[in-house]
Scaffold this motif. Sequence first.
Motif, PDB file in Angstrom:
ATOM      1  N   UNK A 200      28.732-113.629 -54.009  1.00 32.92           N
ATOM      2  CA  UNK A 200      28.742-112.456 -53.146  1.00 32.92           C
ATOM      3  C   UNK A 200      27.849-111.379 -53.740  1.00 32.92           C
ATOM      4  N   UNK A 201      27.173-110.655 -52.851  1.00 34.67           N
ATOM      5  CA  UNK A 201      26.423-109.455 -53.225  1.00 34.67           C
ATOM      6  C   UNK A 201      27.234-108.264 -52.731  1.00 34.67           C
ATOM      7  N   UNK A 202      27.681-107.431 -53.660  1.00 32.16           N
ATOM      8  CA  UNK A 202      28.441-106.233 -53.317  1.00 32.16           C
ATOM      9  C   UNK A 202      27.531-105.027 -53.537  1.00 32.16           C
ATOM     10  N   UNK A 203      26.919-104.569 -52.461  1.00 28.97           N
ATOM     11  CA  UNK A 203      25.958-103.485 -52.563  1.00 28.97           C
ATOM     12  C   UNK A 203      26.597-102.116 -52.424  1.00 28.97           C
ATOM     13  N   UNK A 204      26.090-101.162 -53.203  1.00 32.30           N
ATOM     14  CA  UNK A 204      26.524 -99.768 -53.119  1.00 32.30           C
ATOM     15  C   UNK A 204      25.274 -98.890 -53.086  1.00 32.30           C
ATOM     16  N   UNK A 205      25.196 -98.028 -52.088  1.00 28.98           N
ATOM     17  CA  UNK A 205      24.051 -97.132 -51.957  1.00 28.98           C
ATOM     18  C   UNK A 205      24.551 -95.700 -51.838  1.00 28.98           C
ATOM     19  N   UNK A 206      24.073 -94.834 -52.704  1.00 31.34           N
ATOM     20  CA  UNK A 206      24.545 -93.448 -52.718  1.00 31.34           C
ATOM     21  C   UNK A 206      24.225 -92.742 -51.409  1.00 31.34           C
ATOM     22  N   UNK A 207      25.198 -91.958 -50.931  1.00 26.77           N
ATOM     23  CA  UNK A 207      24.999 -91.088 -49.764  1.00 26.77           C
ATOM     24  C   UNK A 207      25.760 -89.800 -50.014  1.00 26.77           C
ATOM     25  N   UNK A 208      25.173 -88.670 -49.649  1.00 26.57           N
ATOM     26  CA  UNK A 208      25.819 -87.389 -49.966  1.00 26.57           C
ATOM     27  C   UNK A 208      26.841 -86.950 -48.923  1.00 26.57           C
ATOM     28  N   UNK A 209      27.038 -87.761 -47.889  1.00 24.45           N
ATOM     29  CA  UNK A 209      28.070 -87.461 -46.904  1.00 24.45           C
ATOM     30  C   UNK A 209      27.609 -86.628 -45.729  1.00 24.45           C
ATOM     31  N   UNK A 210      26.351 -86.186 -45.738  1.00 25.39           N
ATOM     32  CA  UNK A 210      25.828 -85.434 -44.597  1.00 25.39           C
ATOM     33  C   UNK A 210      25.302 -86.409 -43.551  1.00 25.39           C
ATOM     34  N   UNK A 211      25.254 -85.962 -42.313  1.00 24.43           N
ATOM     35  CA  UNK A 211      24.793 -86.834 -41.241  1.00 24.43           C
ATOM     36  C   UNK A 211      23.348 -87.267 -41.469  1.00 24.43           C
ATOM     37  N   UNK A 212      22.529 -86.347 -41.969  1.00 23.33           N
ATOM     38  CA  UNK A 212      21.123 -86.678 -42.210  1.00 23.33           C
ATOM     39  C   UNK A 212      20.989 -87.764 -43.274  1.00 23.33           C
ATOM     40  N   UNK A 213      21.799 -87.671 -44.323  1.00 22.43           N
ATOM     41  CA  UNK A 213      21.692 -88.668 -45.390  1.00 22.43           C
ATOM     42  C   UNK A 213      22.302 -89.997 -44.968  1.00 22.43           C
ATOM     43  N   UNK A 214      23.365 -89.949 -44.166  1.00 24.52           N
ATOM     44  CA  UNK A 214      23.904 -91.197 -43.620  1.00 24.52           C
ATOM     45  C   UNK A 214      22.801 -91.961 -42.883  1.00 24.52           C
ATOM     46  N   UNK A 215      22.039 -91.253 -42.065  1.00 20.74           N
ATOM     47  CA  UNK A 215      20.981 -91.908 -41.291  1.00 20.74           C
ATOM     48  C   UNK A 215      19.915 -92.496 -42.212  1.00 20.74           C
TER      49      UNK A 215
END
Length: 479
Positions: free
Chosen positions: A176-191
Amino acid sequence: MNAINRRSLLAITLAVSTCFTAAAPANAQSLSPADAQQIAVDAYVYGYSLITTEVTRVQMSNVPKVEGFNSPTGQFVNVPRYPPADYRGVSAPNADTLYSVAWLDLTEPQVFSHPDMGDRFYLFEITDLWMSDSEHSPSKRTASGKAANYLFTGPGWKGEVPADMKHFPMATRNMVILGRTYADGTEADYKAVNALQAQYKITPLSAWGKPYTPVTPPVNPNPGFSMTDKPQTVILAMGTEGYFNLMAKLMASTAPAAAADTPMLASMAKIGIVPGKPFEISKLDPAVQAALKDIPNIALKKIEANKENLGGIVNGWSITKGLGTYGPSDYMKRAVVAAFGWPANQERDAVYPNTEKDSTGQKLTGANKYTLTFAKDATPPVNGFWSFTMYMIDQGWWFVPNPLNRFTVSMRDNPKFNPDGSLTLYFQNESPGLDKASNWLPAPKGDFVLMLRMYWPKDIAPSIIDGSWKVPQVVKVGS
């Protein structure tokens, strides 16, 4: 343990399995019920990570389409947003990185590709069926962040690795590949993160360089266990015979044992547990049968009893290190991780200290107010980032609903430093005031747990890895 050693052991195991099987009943007859029970408990603990990972694999990938947190083999499921306050899926949810998960079948080599990640933190944890994590999983720590292709091959593969790929020879056929990508929680960063996630791809090596559309494997309507019950419940329901039969089947095909496990294989064979051969408890002496009947409960109690031994307590914080790579002396540690924290990162990728107690040893509760202060220039030493998460306790650890909809506090909240350069964080149910709002992590009214996530912790002093840096104590206000 490298794949070559596992392949060598598999060949040896298959060659001598007939001998083991023939000898097993006789050996079992000569064993006392107590000795047979001890061997069975040790074998159960030894195989717990394998069985847990296999059950998890089937439940997550034996599906017709990408949905929720599941996806067919060879396809990524990408989580687009952090869980809401009322989420009750997997205990201790994450609000720092967005998950991307793909299960692979390495009957044919598979290529994993990701785009240029820029300066963003990312980690693609690579885990095999034994729950061994690669020390070189693709990440901001191990790679440049530029677009890359990784070739994953199963046991016994021989072939040429294309020049533009990094090779990961795996010890088991499934992974399995368990990927984690940082996001700051804002809508712009989610996109922005969602755009990256859309480019995480799995391609069979035979289709590399050609147009390729993922093909969903047929769903097995009867995988042999529940697709919805918790893995621990599924495993317990297998009983002694079902558990060891699945274990023997996997070890003979998709998950050969490591060469270092040879003594364990010899021990298991004494009671008839042999890779590729059926385990038939009815062929054992009646007294031995009785001793093995309740092995699952006996073994699980031992696993649970060792939960507190995973790490040490420093300043009231439980700190677990040295996970991801396991040898013969680590079978119990591996089983505990499988039961309570599957699958666990390498410490160089992430360390997660947690505490339920304040500096006086009393339980943390929203009835009180608490602070934690980092001295000047002594915030968590990381190359990635750090973050505190607040959890309420309710048959698991869950986010705390609050007016700010804030589940973590970290540098992305732009906390205010004290005039002397120190940093104080506030953990309490009521607001500490507008001037401290950026430093506040709302607590429930009842008991709670704090978890500090340290991504890519520094491995030279000051470092939590070598103990030269310690998490400060949580102090009750007014104490």
